[in-house]
Design a protein around this motif. Sequence first.
Motif, PDB file in Angstrom:
ATOM      1  N   SER A 120       0.784  -1.050   0.145  1.00  0.00           N
ATOM      2  CA  SER A 120       0.036   0.149   0.156  1.00  0.00           C
ATOM      3  C   SER A 120       0.913   1.144   0.072  1.00  0.00           C
ATOM      4  CB  SER A 120      -1.068   0.146   1.293  1.00  0.00           C
ATOM      5  OG  SER A 120      -1.702  -1.007   1.394  1.00  0.00           O
ATOM      6  N   ASP A 121       1.922   1.320   0.714  1.00  0.00           N
ATOM      7  CA  ASP A 121       2.827   2.344   0.543  1.00  0.00           C
ATOM      8  C   ASP A 121       3.779   2.364  -0.450  1.00  0.00           C
ATOM      9  OD1 ASP A 121       1.485   3.067   3.065  1.00  0.00           O
ATOM     10  OD2 ASP A 121       3.173   2.076   4.397  1.00  0.00           O
ATOM     11  N   LYS A 122       3.853   1.477  -1.210  1.00  0.00           N
ATOM     12  CA  LYS A 122       4.662   1.549  -2.171  1.00  0.00           C
ATOM     13  C   LYS A 122       4.303   1.854  -3.605  1.00  0.00           C
ATOM     14  CE  LYS A 122       8.515  -0.196  -0.055  1.00  0.00           C
ATOM     15  NZ  LYS A 122       9.833   0.164  -0.153  1.00  0.00           N
ATOM     16  N   THR A 123       2.797   1.643  -3.754  1.00  0.00           N
ATOM     17  CA  THR A 123       2.036   1.669  -4.927  1.00  0.00           C
ATOM     18  C   THR A 123       0.876   2.561  -4.710  1.00  0.00           C
ATOM     19  OG1 THR A 123       0.743  -0.240  -4.610  1.00  0.00           O
ATOM     20  CG2 THR A 123       2.746  -0.460  -5.711  1.00  0.00           C
ATOM     21  N   LYS A 124       0.278   3.459  -5.816  1.00  0.00           N
ATOM     22  CA  LYS A 124      -1.006   4.104  -5.619  1.00  0.00           C
ATOM     23  C   LYS A 124      -2.381   3.561  -6.146  1.00  0.00           C
ATOM     24  CE  LYS A 124       1.498   8.519  -6.316  1.00  0.00           C
ATOM     25  NZ  LYS A 124       1.624   9.870  -6.972  1.00  0.00           N
ATOM     26  N   ASN A 125      -2.071   2.410  -6.886  1.00  0.00           N
ATOM     27  CA  ASN A 125      -3.055   1.877  -7.495  1.00  0.00           C
ATOM     28  C   ASN A 125      -2.829   0.244  -7.999  1.00  0.00           C
ATOM     29  OD1 ASN A 125      -1.753   2.034 -10.145  1.00  0.00           O
ATOM     30  ND2 ASN A 125      -2.466   4.189 -10.124  1.00  0.00           N
ATOM     31  N   PHE A 126      -3.583  -0.254  -8.462  1.00  0.00           N
ATOM     32  CA  PHE A 126      -3.472  -1.811  -8.642  1.00  0.00           C
ATOM     33  C   PHE A 126      -2.449  -1.942 -10.115  1.00  0.00           C
ATOM     34  CE2 PHE A 126      -7.127  -2.435  -6.131  1.00  0.00           C
ATOM     35  CZ  PHE A 126      -6.673  -3.409  -5.087  1.00  0.00           C
ATOM     36  N   LYS A 127      -2.729  -1.035 -10.821  1.00  0.00           N
ATOM     37  CA  LYS A 127      -1.833  -1.021 -12.019  1.00  0.00           C
ATOM     38  C   LYS A 127      -0.291  -1.107 -11.665  1.00  0.00           C
ATOM     39  CE  LYS A 127      -0.975  -1.308 -16.644  1.00  0.00           C
ATOM     40  NZ  LYS A 127      -1.172  -2.430 -17.242  1.00  0.00           N
ATOM     41  N   GLN A 128       0.099  -0.055 -10.762  1.00  0.00           N
ATOM     42  CA  GLN A 128       1.624   0.000 -10.258  1.00  0.00           C
ATOM     43  C   GLN A 128       1.941  -1.296  -9.456  1.00  0.00           C
ATOM     44  OE1 GLN A 128       2.150   3.374  -8.070  1.00  0.00           O
ATOM     45  NE2 GLN A 128       1.641   4.919  -9.516  1.00  0.00           N
ATOM     46  N   ALA A 129       0.841  -2.010  -8.626  1.00  0.00           N
ATOM     47  CA  ALA A 129       1.083  -3.336  -8.032  1.00  0.00           C
ATOM     48  C   ALA A 129       1.378  -4.290  -9.146  1.00  0.00           C
ATOM     49  CB  ALA A 129      -0.134  -3.544  -7.152  1.00  0.00           C
ATOM     50  N   GLU A 130       0.588  -4.335 -10.285  1.00  0.00           N
ATOM     51  CA  GLU A 130       0.749  -5.386 -11.324  1.00  0.00           C
ATOM     52  C   GLU A 130       2.277  -5.288 -11.905  1.00  0.00           C
ATOM     53  OE1 GLU A 130      -1.170  -6.866 -15.557  1.00  0.00           O
ATOM     54  OE2 GLU A 130      -1.540  -4.772 -14.785  1.00  0.00           O
ATOM     55  N   GLU A 131       2.881  -4.183 -11.961  1.00  0.00           N
ATOM     56  CA  GLU A 131       4.172  -4.087 -12.254  1.00  0.00           C
ATOM     57  C   GLU A 131       5.117  -4.532 -11.333  1.00  0.00           C
ATOM     58  OE1 GLU A 131       5.304  -3.112 -15.366  1.00  0.00           O
ATOM     59  OE2 GLU A 131       2.969  -3.240 -15.660  1.00  0.00           O
ATOM     60  N   ILE A 132       4.964  -4.345 -10.206  1.00  0.00           N
ATOM     61  CA  ILE A 132       5.623  -5.001  -9.001  1.00  0.00           C
ATOM     62  C   ILE A 132       5.649  -6.557  -8.928  1.00  0.00           C
ATOM     63  CG2 ILE A 132       6.104  -5.252  -6.423  1.00  0.00           C
ATOM     64  CD1 ILE A 132       5.252  -2.405  -6.209  1.00  0.00           C
ATOM     65  N   ALA A 133       4.443  -6.906  -9.155  1.00  0.00           N
ATOM     66  CA  ALA A 133       4.215  -8.513  -9.110  1.00  0.00           C
ATOM     67  C   ALA A 133       5.127  -9.058 -10.445  1.00  0.00           C
ATOM     68  CB  ALA A 133       2.855  -8.683  -9.331  1.00  0.00           C
TER      69      ALA A 133
END
Length: 357
Positions: A116-129
Amino acid sequence: MLEKRIIMHIDLDAFFASVEEREHPEYRGKPLIVGAGPIEGLKRGVVSTANYEARKFGIHSAMPISIAHKKCPEGIFIPANHELYEKVSQSIMLRLKKYADKTEQYSIDEMFLDVSDKTKNFKQAEEIAKKIKNEIKENEQLTCSIGISSNKLVAKIASDFKKPAGLTIVPQNKIQEFLDPLSPRKLIGVGPKTETRLKDMGIETIKKLRAASKEKLVDAFGVHGEEMYSMARGIDNSPVEEYTEIKSHNRNYTFQEDTKEKELLMKTLAIMASEIENELKKEKMFYKTITVRCRYSNFDTHIKSKTIKLPVSDTETMLKVAEELLDEFLKDERKIRQIGLRVSNLTNKKIEQQKLT
Protein backbone atom coordinates in the motif's frame (compact mmCIF):
# COMPACT_ATOMS: atom_id res chain seq x y z
CA MET A 1 -7.09 6.49 -8.19
CA LEU A 2 -5.50 5.95 -4.76
CA GLU A 3 -6.42 2.54 -3.33
CA LYS A 4 -6.81 2.08 0.45
CA ARG A 5 -5.02 -1.26 0.78
CA ILE A 6 -3.12 -3.27 -1.81
CA ILE A 7 -2.18 -6.76 -0.67
CA MET A 8 -0.24 -9.40 -2.60
CA HIS A 9 -0.13 -13.12 -1.94
CA ILE A 10 2.82 -14.93 -3.50
CA ASP A 11 2.52 -18.72 -3.75
CA LEU A 12 5.42 -20.78 -5.08
CA ASP A 13 4.09 -23.34 -7.57
CA ALA A 14 4.31 -27.01 -6.47
CA PHE A 15 7.24 -25.84 -4.39
CA PHE A 16 8.85 -29.06 -3.12
CA ALA A 17 8.46 -30.79 -6.47
CA SER A 18 9.69 -27.74 -8.40
CA VAL A 19 12.84 -27.53 -6.26
CA GLU A 20 13.49 -31.22 -6.91
CA GLU A 21 13.04 -30.68 -10.66
CA ARG A 22 15.48 -27.80 -10.51
CA GLU A 23 18.05 -29.98 -8.75
CA HIS A 24 17.29 -33.03 -10.93
CA PRO A 25 16.39 -31.96 -14.49
CA GLU A 26 15.78 -35.62 -15.38
CA TYR A 27 12.54 -35.44 -13.37
CA ARG A 28 11.01 -32.77 -15.60
CA GLY A 29 8.04 -33.83 -17.68
CA LYS A 30 7.48 -36.93 -15.56
CA PRO A 31 5.00 -37.45 -12.70
CA LEU A 32 6.92 -36.63 -9.51
CA ILE A 33 5.57 -37.32 -6.03
CA VAL A 34 7.42 -35.96 -2.99
CA GLY A 35 6.82 -37.84 0.25
CA ALA A 36 7.71 -41.16 1.84
CA GLY A 37 8.49 -44.02 -0.53
CA PRO A 38 5.56 -46.39 -1.28
CA ILE A 39 7.10 -49.29 0.64
CA GLU A 40 8.12 -47.65 3.90
CA GLY A 41 5.26 -45.15 3.71
CA LEU A 42 2.32 -47.52 3.39
CA LYS A 43 1.40 -47.15 7.06
CA ARG A 44 1.40 -43.36 7.46
CA GLY A 45 3.25 -41.82 4.54
CA VAL A 46 1.47 -38.99 2.75
CA VAL A 47 2.15 -36.91 -0.32
CA SER A 48 3.88 -33.64 0.55
CA THR A 49 3.70 -32.23 -2.97
CA ALA A 50 3.06 -33.57 -6.46
CA ASN A 51 4.14 -31.83 -9.63
CA TYR A 52 1.58 -30.90 -12.26
CA GLU A 53 2.27 -34.05 -14.30
CA ALA A 54 1.39 -36.19 -11.27
CA ARG A 55 -1.71 -34.13 -10.55
CA LYS A 56 -3.13 -35.26 -13.89
CA PHE A 57 -3.49 -38.70 -12.26
CA GLY A 58 -5.54 -37.22 -9.41
CA ILE A 59 -2.67 -37.10 -6.94
CA HIS A 60 -2.67 -34.27 -4.42
CA SER A 61 -1.10 -33.15 -1.14
CA ALA A 62 -1.99 -35.18 1.98
CA MET A 63 -3.03 -38.21 -0.09
CA PRO A 64 -1.69 -41.49 1.36
CA ILE A 65 1.39 -42.62 -0.56
CA SER A 66 -0.14 -46.06 -1.04
CA ILE A 67 -3.12 -44.56 -2.92
CA ALA A 68 -0.86 -42.26 -4.94
CA HIS A 69 1.20 -45.28 -5.99
CA LYS A 70 -1.92 -47.14 -7.15
CA LYS A 71 -3.04 -44.13 -9.18
CA CYS A 72 0.37 -43.66 -10.78
CA PRO A 73 2.67 -46.70 -10.36
CA GLU A 74 5.03 -45.32 -13.00
CA GLY A 75 5.51 -42.08 -11.07
CA ILE A 76 8.79 -41.06 -9.44
CA PHE A 77 8.46 -41.26 -5.65
CA ILE A 78 11.11 -39.51 -3.58
CA PRO A 79 11.44 -38.59 0.13
CA ALA A 80 11.09 -34.95 1.11
CA ASN A 81 14.31 -32.98 1.59
CA HIS A 82 13.07 -30.38 4.07
CA GLU A 83 16.51 -28.95 4.79
CA LEU A 84 16.86 -28.05 1.11
CA TYR A 85 13.34 -26.63 0.87
CA GLU A 86 13.87 -24.46 3.97
CA LYS A 87 17.10 -23.11 2.50
CA VAL A 88 15.48 -22.23 -0.84
CA SER A 89 12.47 -20.74 0.94
CA GLN A 90 14.65 -18.48 3.09
CA SER A 91 16.45 -17.22 -0.02
CA ILE A 92 13.18 -16.39 -1.79
CA MET A 93 11.49 -14.82 1.24
CA LEU A 94 14.50 -12.57 1.71
CA ARG A 95 14.15 -11.41 -1.90
CA LEU A 96 10.45 -10.68 -1.42
CA LYS A 97 10.91 -8.54 1.67
CA LYS A 98 12.54 -5.72 -0.28
CA TYR A 99 9.30 -5.14 -2.20
CA ALA A 100 7.21 -4.12 0.83
CA ASP A 101 7.54 -2.56 4.27
CA LYS A 102 5.06 -5.05 5.72
CA THR A 103 5.49 -8.75 4.99
CA GLU A 104 4.11 -11.97 6.46
CA GLN A 105 5.45 -15.42 5.67
CA TYR A 106 2.32 -17.56 5.72
CA SER A 107 4.04 -20.90 5.15
CA ILE A 108 7.26 -22.28 3.69
CA ASP A 109 6.10 -21.39 0.16
CA GLU A 110 3.71 -18.46 0.71
CA MET A 111 4.10 -14.81 1.65
CA PHE A 112 1.82 -11.79 1.95
CA LEU A 113 3.10 -8.33 0.99
CA ASP A 114 1.34 -5.09 1.91
CA VAL A 115 2.46 -2.77 -0.89
CA SER A 116 0.00 0.00 0.00
CA ASP A 117 2.86 2.41 0.78
CA LYS A 118 4.80 1.41 -2.33
CA THR A 119 2.03 1.83 -4.90
CA LYS A 120 -0.90 4.13 -5.62
CA ASN A 121 -3.07 1.68 -7.54
CA PHE A 122 -3.42 -1.90 -8.78
CA LYS A 123 -1.72 -1.09 -12.08
CA GLN A 124 1.49 -0.17 -10.25
CA ALA A 125 1.08 -3.26 -8.08
CA GLU A 126 0.87 -5.37 -11.22
CA GLU A 127 4.26 -4.06 -12.34
CA ILE A 128 5.78 -4.98 -8.98
CA ALA A 129 4.26 -8.47 -9.26
CA LYS A 130 5.82 -8.94 -12.70
CA LYS A 131 9.22 -7.92 -11.33
CA ILE A 132 8.84 -10.44 -8.50
CA LYS A 133 7.93 -13.24 -10.90
CA ASN A 134 10.87 -12.43 -13.17
CA GLU A 135 13.35 -12.23 -10.27
CA ILE A 136 12.29 -15.60 -8.84
CA LYS A 137 12.40 -17.19 -12.30
CA GLU A 138 15.82 -15.78 -13.21
CA ASN A 139 17.53 -16.30 -9.85
CA GLU A 140 15.83 -19.39 -8.45
CA GLN A 141 14.59 -21.11 -11.64
CA LEU A 142 11.17 -21.43 -10.02
CA THR A 143 7.73 -20.04 -10.82
CA CYS A 144 5.16 -18.45 -8.55
CA SER A 145 1.54 -17.40 -8.77
CA ILE A 146 0.45 -14.03 -7.40
CA GLY A 147 -2.91 -12.70 -6.31
CA ILE A 148 -3.52 -9.00 -5.70
CA SER A 149 -6.52 -7.51 -3.93
CA SER A 150 -7.51 -5.19 -1.10
CA ASN A 151 -7.21 -7.86 1.63
CA LYS A 152 -5.38 -11.08 2.48
CA LEU A 153 -8.35 -13.40 2.02
CA VAL A 154 -9.10 -12.42 -1.56
CA ALA A 155 -5.43 -12.07 -2.51
CA LYS A 156 -4.80 -15.66 -1.38
CA ILE A 157 -7.78 -17.02 -3.30
CA ALA A 158 -6.68 -15.03 -6.36
CA SER A 159 -3.16 -16.49 -6.30
CA ASP A 160 -4.69 -19.95 -6.75
CA PHE A 161 -6.93 -18.86 -9.62
CA LYS A 162 -4.54 -19.28 -12.56
CA LYS A 163 -1.87 -21.74 -11.48
CA PRO A 164 0.90 -22.25 -12.37
CA ALA A 165 2.73 -18.95 -12.97
CA GLY A 166 -0.51 -16.98 -12.76
CA LEU A 167 -1.21 -13.34 -11.93
CA THR A 168 -4.75 -12.40 -10.89
CA ILE A 169 -5.86 -8.94 -9.79
CA VAL A 170 -9.16 -8.40 -7.98
CA PRO A 171 -9.89 -4.72 -7.21
CA GLN A 172 -12.22 -3.84 -4.35
CA ASN A 173 -15.21 -3.24 -6.64
CA LYS A 174 -14.76 -6.64 -8.32
CA ILE A 175 -14.44 -8.82 -5.22
CA GLN A 176 -18.02 -10.08 -5.08
CA GLU A 177 -18.10 -10.74 -8.82
CA PHE A 178 -14.87 -12.75 -8.46
CA LEU A 179 -15.95 -14.77 -5.42
CA ASP A 180 -19.59 -15.55 -6.25
CA PRO A 181 -19.11 -18.41 -8.76
CA LEU A 182 -16.39 -20.13 -6.73
CA SER A 183 -16.89 -23.10 -4.43
CA PRO A 184 -16.95 -22.35 -0.68
CA ARG A 185 -14.00 -24.78 -0.50
CA LYS A 186 -11.84 -21.90 -1.72
CA LEU A 187 -12.42 -20.06 1.57
CA ILE A 188 -9.85 -20.42 4.35
CA GLY A 189 -10.71 -23.21 6.79
CA VAL A 190 -13.40 -24.83 4.60
CA GLY A 191 -12.38 -28.45 4.10
CA PRO A 192 -14.12 -31.43 2.50
CA LYS A 193 -16.36 -32.15 5.51
CA THR A 194 -17.62 -28.56 5.73
CA GLU A 195 -18.03 -28.51 1.96
CA THR A 196 -20.21 -31.64 2.13
CA ARG A 197 -22.35 -30.17 4.90
CA LEU A 198 -22.81 -26.98 2.89
CA LYS A 199 -23.86 -28.99 -0.17
CA ASP A 200 -26.41 -30.82 1.98
CA MET A 201 -27.78 -27.36 2.81
CA GLY A 202 -27.99 -26.54 -0.92
CA ILE A 203 -24.97 -24.24 -0.79
CA GLU A 204 -22.55 -25.03 -3.62
CA THR A 205 -21.19 -21.58 -4.48
CA ILE A 206 -19.98 -18.59 -2.50
CA LYS A 207 -22.93 -16.66 -3.96
CA LYS A 208 -25.34 -19.11 -2.32
CA LEU A 209 -23.30 -18.98 0.88
CA ARG A 210 -23.65 -15.20 0.86
CA ALA A 211 -27.42 -15.57 0.54
CA ALA A 212 -27.60 -17.68 3.72
CA SER A 213 -28.37 -15.79 6.90
CA LYS A 214 -25.76 -15.40 9.60
CA GLU A 215 -28.08 -17.12 12.08
CA LYS A 216 -28.41 -20.16 9.84
CA LEU A 217 -24.64 -20.50 9.42
CA VAL A 218 -23.90 -19.97 13.12
CA ASP A 219 -26.50 -22.57 14.07
CA ALA A 220 -24.89 -25.08 11.73
CA PHE A 221 -21.19 -24.29 12.19
CA GLY A 222 -20.80 -22.18 15.32
CA VAL A 223 -18.09 -19.51 15.26
CA HIS A 224 -16.82 -20.79 11.91
CA GLY A 225 -20.26 -20.08 10.45
CA GLU A 226 -19.90 -16.43 11.37
CA GLU A 227 -16.47 -16.38 9.76
CA MET A 228 -17.84 -17.93 6.56
CA TYR A 229 -20.57 -15.30 6.52
CA SER A 230 -17.89 -12.57 6.44
CA MET A 231 -15.57 -14.38 4.03
CA ALA A 232 -18.41 -14.91 1.53
CA ARG A 233 -18.61 -11.09 1.39
CA GLY A 234 -14.88 -10.77 0.84
CA ILE A 235 -14.39 -9.18 4.27
CA ASP A 236 -10.96 -9.53 5.90
CA ASN A 237 -9.42 -6.70 7.91
CA SER A 238 -6.49 -8.70 9.26
CA PRO A 239 -3.16 -6.87 8.89
CA VAL A 240 -0.03 -8.16 7.21
CA GLU A 241 2.26 -8.92 10.17
CA GLU A 242 5.58 -10.71 10.49
CA TYR A 243 5.96 -12.87 13.58
CA THR A 244 9.68 -12.64 14.21
CA GLU A 245 11.49 -11.74 17.39
CA ILE A 246 15.19 -11.52 18.09
CA LYS A 247 15.14 -13.59 21.26
CA SER A 248 12.81 -16.38 22.25
CA HIS A 249 12.39 -19.73 23.99
CA ASN A 250 10.66 -22.52 22.13
CA ARG A 251 9.86 -26.22 22.04
CA ASN A 252 8.60 -28.49 19.25
CA TYR A 253 7.12 -31.97 19.36
CA THR A 254 6.39 -34.40 16.50
CA PHE A 255 3.62 -36.93 17.13
CA GLN A 256 4.01 -40.59 16.24
CA GLU A 257 0.57 -40.41 14.63
CA ASP A 258 -1.03 -37.27 13.23
CA THR A 259 -3.81 -36.01 15.50
CA LYS A 260 -6.66 -33.54 15.97
CA GLU A 261 -7.32 -34.58 19.58
CA LYS A 262 -7.35 -31.34 21.55
CA GLU A 263 -6.70 -33.00 24.90
CA LEU A 264 -3.48 -34.58 23.62
CA LEU A 265 -2.38 -31.34 21.96
CA MET A 266 -2.99 -29.33 25.14
CA LYS A 267 -1.13 -31.87 27.29
CA THR A 268 1.82 -31.58 24.91
CA LEU A 269 1.68 -27.78 25.06
CA ALA A 270 1.55 -27.95 28.88
CA ILE A 271 4.75 -29.99 29.03
CA MET A 272 6.50 -27.57 26.70
CA ALA A 273 5.19 -24.56 28.63
CA SER A 274 6.57 -25.97 31.89
CA GLU A 275 10.01 -26.45 30.35
CA ILE A 276 9.97 -22.93 28.90
CA GLU A 277 8.89 -21.46 32.25
CA ASN A 278 11.89 -23.11 33.94
CA GLU A 279 14.23 -21.52 31.40
CA LEU A 280 12.65 -18.11 31.93
CA LYS A 281 13.04 -18.40 35.72
CA LYS A 282 16.74 -19.26 35.37
CA GLU A 283 17.29 -16.18 33.21
CA LYS A 284 14.87 -14.01 35.22
CA MET A 285 13.12 -13.11 31.99
CA PHE A 286 9.50 -12.35 31.16
CA TYR A 287 7.59 -12.71 27.87
CA LYS A 288 4.89 -10.73 26.09
CA THR A 289 4.36 -12.73 22.90
CA ILE A 290 3.11 -16.32 22.65
CA THR A 291 3.34 -18.23 19.36
CA VAL A 292 1.92 -21.62 18.42
CA ARG A 293 3.31 -23.36 15.36
CA CYS A 294 1.48 -26.24 13.66
CA ARG A 295 2.72 -28.52 10.92
CA TYR A 296 -0.07 -30.48 9.27
CA SER A 297 0.09 -34.03 7.90
CA ASN A 298 1.16 -32.77 4.46
CA PHE A 299 4.01 -30.74 6.05
CA ASP A 300 2.18 -27.45 5.44
CA THR A 301 3.31 -25.26 8.35
CA HIS A 302 1.58 -22.21 9.86
CA ILE A 303 2.10 -19.99 12.90
CA LYS A 304 -0.22 -17.81 14.98
CA SER A 305 0.85 -15.33 17.65
CA LYS A 306 -0.62 -13.03 20.28
CA THR A 307 1.06 -10.25 22.25
CA ILE A 308 -0.22 -9.35 25.72
CA LYS A 309 0.02 -5.90 27.33
CA LEU A 310 2.37 -6.62 30.25
CA PRO A 311 5.27 -9.09 30.56
CA VAL A 312 4.68 -12.28 32.57
CA SER A 313 6.50 -15.54 33.17
CA ASP A 314 3.79 -17.99 34.26
CA THR A 315 2.57 -21.07 32.40
CA GLU A 316 -1.10 -20.28 33.10
CA THR A 317 -1.09 -17.25 30.80
CA MET A 318 1.06 -19.09 28.30
CA LEU A 319 -1.39 -21.99 28.06
CA LYS A 320 -4.50 -19.81 28.04
CA VAL A 321 -3.25 -17.90 25.00
CA ALA A 322 -1.84 -21.08 23.40
CA GLU A 323 -5.29 -22.70 23.65
CA GLU A 324 -6.89 -19.72 21.91
CA LEU A 325 -4.36 -20.02 19.08
CA LEU A 326 -4.72 -23.82 18.92
CA ASP A 327 -8.49 -23.51 18.55
CA GLU A 328 -7.88 -21.50 15.38
CA PHE A 329 -5.71 -24.29 13.96
CA LEU A 330 -8.29 -26.94 14.86
CA LYS A 331 -10.84 -25.26 12.57
CA ASP A 332 -8.79 -26.75 9.74
CA GLU A 333 -9.85 -30.33 9.04
CA ARG A 334 -6.30 -31.60 8.56
CA LYS A 335 -4.56 -33.52 11.32
CA ILE A 336 -1.48 -32.10 13.03
CA ARG A 337 1.89 -33.80 12.69
CA GLN A 338 4.01 -31.41 14.75
CA ILE A 339 3.23 -28.66 17.26
CA GLY A 340 5.51 -25.96 18.61
CA LEU A 341 5.30 -23.35 21.37
CA ARG A 342 7.40 -20.19 21.56
CA VAL A 343 7.51 -17.20 23.88
CA SER A 344 9.30 -14.07 22.75
CA ASN A 345 9.40 -10.30 23.06
CA LEU A 346 11.40 -11.01 26.22
CA THR A 347 12.27 -8.42 28.81
CA ASN A 348 13.69 -7.97 32.30
CA LYS A 349 10.99 -7.19 34.87
CA LYS A 350 12.94 -4.44 36.63
CA ILE A 351 13.52 -2.59 33.39
CA GLU A 352 9.85 -2.92 32.50
CA GLN A 353 8.76 -1.60 35.91
CA GLN A 354 10.94 1.46 35.51
CA LYS A 355 9.20 2.17 32.22
CA LEU A 356 5.77 1.86 33.82
CA THR A 357 6.45 4.11 36.83
